[in-house]
Design an enzyme around this catalytic site. Structure first.
Site, PDB file in Angstrom:
ATOM      1  N   ARG A 154     -10.300   1.882   8.840  1.00  0.00           N
ATOM      2  CA  ARG A 154      -9.982   0.545   9.335  1.00  0.00           C
ATOM      3  C   ARG A 154     -11.237  -0.103   9.929  1.00  0.00           C
ATOM      4  O   ARG A 154     -11.236  -1.282  10.215  1.00  0.00           O
ATOM      5  CB  ARG A 154      -8.952   0.601  10.468  1.00  0.00           C
ATOM      6  CG  ARG A 154      -7.507   0.809  10.074  1.00  0.00           C
ATOM      7  CD  ARG A 154      -6.816  -0.486   9.693  1.00  0.00           C
ATOM      8  NE  ARG A 154      -5.510  -0.732  10.267  1.00  0.00           N
ATOM      9  CZ  ARG A 154      -4.387  -0.103   9.984  1.00  0.00           C
ATOM     10  NH1 ARG A 154      -4.374   0.918   9.189  1.00  0.00           N
ATOM     11  NH2 ARG A 154      -3.246  -0.490  10.534  1.00  0.00           N
TER      12      ARG A 154
ATOM     13  N   ARG B  30      -2.594  -8.530  14.051  1.00  0.00           N
ATOM     14  CA  ARG B  30      -3.037  -7.472  13.124  1.00  0.00           C
ATOM     15  C   ARG B  30      -3.678  -8.069  11.881  1.00  0.00           C
ATOM     16  O   ARG B  30      -4.637  -7.517  11.339  1.00  0.00           O
ATOM     17  CB  ARG B  30      -1.840  -6.592  12.739  1.00  0.00           C
ATOM     18  CG  ARG B  30      -1.410  -5.696  13.887  1.00  0.00           C
ATOM     19  CD  ARG B  30      -0.018  -5.158  13.691  1.00  0.00           C
ATOM     20  NE  ARG B  30       0.085  -4.251  12.576  1.00  0.00           N
ATOM     21  CZ  ARG B  30       1.244  -3.925  12.006  1.00  0.00           C
ATOM     22  NH1 ARG B  30       2.371  -4.443  12.443  1.00  0.00           N
ATOM     23  NH2 ARG B  30       1.275  -3.088  11.000  1.00  0.00           N
TER      24      ARG B  30
ATOM     25  N   ARG C 160       9.728  -1.612  13.574  1.00  0.00           N
ATOM     26  CA  ARG C 160       8.543  -1.239  14.349  1.00  0.00           C
ATOM     27  C   ARG C 160       8.282  -2.268  15.446  1.00  0.00           C
ATOM     28  O   ARG C 160       8.438  -3.467  15.233  1.00  0.00           O
ATOM     29  CB  ARG C 160       7.326  -1.160  13.409  1.00  0.00           C
ATOM     30  CG  ARG C 160       7.282   0.137  12.638  1.00  0.00           C
ATOM     31  CD  ARG C 160       6.257   0.140  11.547  1.00  0.00           C
ATOM     32  NE  ARG C 160       4.943  -0.347  11.944  1.00  0.00           N
ATOM     33  CZ  ARG C 160       3.860  -0.224  11.181  1.00  0.00           C
ATOM     34  NH1 ARG C 160       3.946   0.370  10.004  1.00  0.00           N
ATOM     35  NH2 ARG C 160       2.707  -0.693  11.572  1.00  0.00           N
TER      36      ARG C 160
ATOM     37  N   ARG D  65      11.136  -5.787   7.794  1.00  0.00           N
ATOM     38  CA  ARG D  65      10.862  -4.378   7.497  1.00  0.00           C
ATOM     39  C   ARG D  65      11.595  -3.438   8.456  1.00  0.00           C
ATOM     40  O   ARG D  65      11.706  -3.690   9.638  1.00  0.00           O
ATOM     41  CB  ARG D  65       9.350  -4.168   7.597  1.00  0.00           C
ATOM     42  CG  ARG D  65       8.917  -2.769   7.300  1.00  0.00           C
ATOM     43  CD  ARG D  65       7.491  -2.689   6.942  1.00  0.00           C
ATOM     44  NE  ARG D  65       6.595  -2.853   8.078  1.00  0.00           N
ATOM     45  CZ  ARG D  65       5.296  -2.583   8.014  1.00  0.00           C
ATOM     46  NH1 ARG D  65       4.771  -2.209   6.873  1.00  0.00           N
ATOM     47  NH2 ARG D  65       4.532  -2.751   9.068  1.00  0.00           N
TER      48      ARG D  65
ATOM     49  N   LYS E 251       0.837  -1.210   0.000  1.00  0.00           N
ATOM     50  CA  LYS E 251       0.000   0.000   0.000  1.00  0.00           C
ATOM     51  C   LYS E 251       0.873   1.263   0.000  1.00  0.00           C
ATOM     52  O   LYS E 251       0.623   2.187  -0.758  1.00  0.00           O
ATOM     53  CB  LYS E 251      -0.919   0.042   1.236  1.00  0.00           C
ATOM     54  CG  LYS E 251      -1.995  -1.019   1.261  1.00  0.00           C
ATOM     55  CD  LYS E 251      -3.026  -0.705   2.312  1.00  0.00           C
ATOM     56  CE  LYS E 251      -2.508  -0.543   3.711  1.00  0.00           C
ATOM     57  NZ  LYS E 251      -2.087  -1.713   4.458  1.00  0.00           N
TER      58      LYS E 251
HETATM   59  P1  AMP Z   1      -0.148   0.957   9.912  1.00  0.00           P
HETATM   60  O1  AMP Z   1       1.066   1.823   9.836  1.00  0.00           O
HETATM   61  O2  AMP Z   1      -1.202   1.337   8.918  1.00  0.00           O
HETATM   62  O3  AMP Z   1       0.203  -0.514   9.862  1.00  0.00           O
HETATM   63  O4  AMP Z   1      -0.808   1.219  11.365  1.00  0.00           O
HETATM   64  C1  AMP Z   1      -0.102   0.929  12.548  1.00  0.00           C
HETATM   65  C2  AMP Z   1      -1.038   0.960  13.726  1.00  0.00           C
HETATM   66  O5  AMP Z   1      -1.626   2.265  13.871  1.00  0.00           O
HETATM   67  C3  AMP Z   1      -2.235   0.012  13.636  1.00  0.00           C
HETATM   68  O6  AMP Z   1      -1.913  -1.309  14.015  1.00  0.00           O
HETATM   69  C4  AMP Z   1      -3.194   0.692  14.630  1.00  0.00           C
HETATM   70  O7  AMP Z   1      -2.779   0.472  15.962  1.00  0.00           O
HETATM   71  C5  AMP Z   1      -2.973   2.177  14.322  1.00  0.00           C
HETATM   72  N1  AMP Z   1      -3.871   2.654  13.246  1.00  0.00           N
HETATM   73  C6  AMP Z   1      -3.500   3.115  12.009  1.00  0.00           C
HETATM   74  N2  AMP Z   1      -4.566   3.493  11.287  1.00  0.00           N
HETATM   75  C7  AMP Z   1      -5.649   3.270  12.069  1.00  0.00           C
HETATM   76  C8  AMP Z   1      -7.052   3.444  11.879  1.00  0.00           C
HETATM   77  N3  AMP Z   1      -7.558   3.928  10.716  1.00  0.00           N
HETATM   78  N4  AMP Z   1      -7.890   3.096  12.903  1.00  0.00           N
HETATM   79  C9  AMP Z   1      -7.401   2.624  14.067  1.00  0.00           C
HETATM   80  N5  AMP Z   1      -6.100   2.428  14.314  1.00  0.00           N
HETATM   81  C10 AMP Z   1      -5.207   2.746  13.327  1.00  0.00           C
END
Ligand code: AMP
Length: 216
Positions: free
Chosen positions: A89, A168, A157, A124, A13
């Site tokens: 999400r 996740r 991370r 990563r 993405k």
């Molecule tokens: P990502 O970088 O998109 O993998 O997001 C990392 C973490 O940020 C996720 O596992 C959630 O804890 C939080 N997060 C990111 N976007 C959202 C969202 N739209 N709604 C809720 N939590 C989010």
């Protein structure tokens, strides 16, 4: 041009969002990046709470996410559109967005098998301040553990461990179906355009498909 990218973590993405952003001159907005930059900037009770949730693979409450995204989308650079990565999400986030007249034109789903995700996620590394992403094997930095642009240290991370990744992915499976169905219904009603793309294909093939789709 308002676009949503949906897919497992590490389905590409971020890479595709960057490509679209450069080609169509619209910003890429990742809620994960926004949250991480908020955490880096300030240490308060609230940001510590957000960090704890992210590190353990939990979702951040909808009200916090909505307020962050609305603030970002109201900036000048979003006038011609944006690409959302990691948002919505939850179905609630999608509905609130619609209620607030944040109309979406295109939804792109990137499909990749779960076992490939694990492989991609476990190597990563990121540059925290910019959100630039590398991979120890598939996309290594020029200098080991250092960001190509700033030379600053890359980090893994905290939520990129096998156990948290699994959590996740399960959360994603559960919510994805609802969100995809929601946008498919909108697609059928001609309210937006929706496409599924095999994200295991070569980068240029995926990008060709995206360009063709966005011309529609
Ligand atoms: P990502 O970088 O998109 O993998 O997001 C990392 C973490 O940020 C996720 O596992 C959630 O804890 C939080 N997060 C990111 N976007 C959202 C969202 N739209 N709604 C809720 N939590 C989010």
């Amino acid at each position: 041009m308002k676009i949503i990218l949906i897919g497992y973590p590490c389905s590409g993405k971020g890479t595709q969002a960057k490509f679209i952003s450069n080609k169509y001159k619209i910003p890429k907005i990742s809620t994960g990046d926004l949250l991480r930059s908020i955490i880096l900037k300030k240490t308060t009770k609230d940001t510590l709470e957000i960090k704890k949730k992210i590190d353990s693979g939990q979702l951040i409450p909808d009200n916090i996410i909505i307020s962050i995204i609305q603030k970002r989308i109201s900036k000048k650079d979003c006038l011609n559109g944006y690409i959302l990565d990691g948002f919505p999400r939850t179905i609630n986030q999608a509905k609130i967005m619609e209620k607030n007249n944040l109309k979406i034109d295109y939804v792109i789903e990137l499909l990749i098998p779960k076992k490939s995700v694990l492989k991609r996620m476990l190597g990563r590394q990121i540059h925290e301040k910019s959100g630039r992403v590398y991979h120890k094997i598939y996309n290594p930095p020029k200098q080991k553990n250092k960001d190509d642009i700033t030379g600053e240290k890359l980090v893994t991370r905290k939520d990129d461990t096998k156990q948290i990744i699994q959590k996740r992915l399960n959360e994603y499976d559960f919510l994805k179906k609802k969100i995809i169905n929601y946008y498919k219904r909108k697609h059928k009603l001609n309210k937006l355009k929706f496409i599924k793309i095999n994200a295991k294909k070569k980068l240029f093939i995926i990008q060709k498909k995206i360009i063709k789709f966005l011309k529609k």
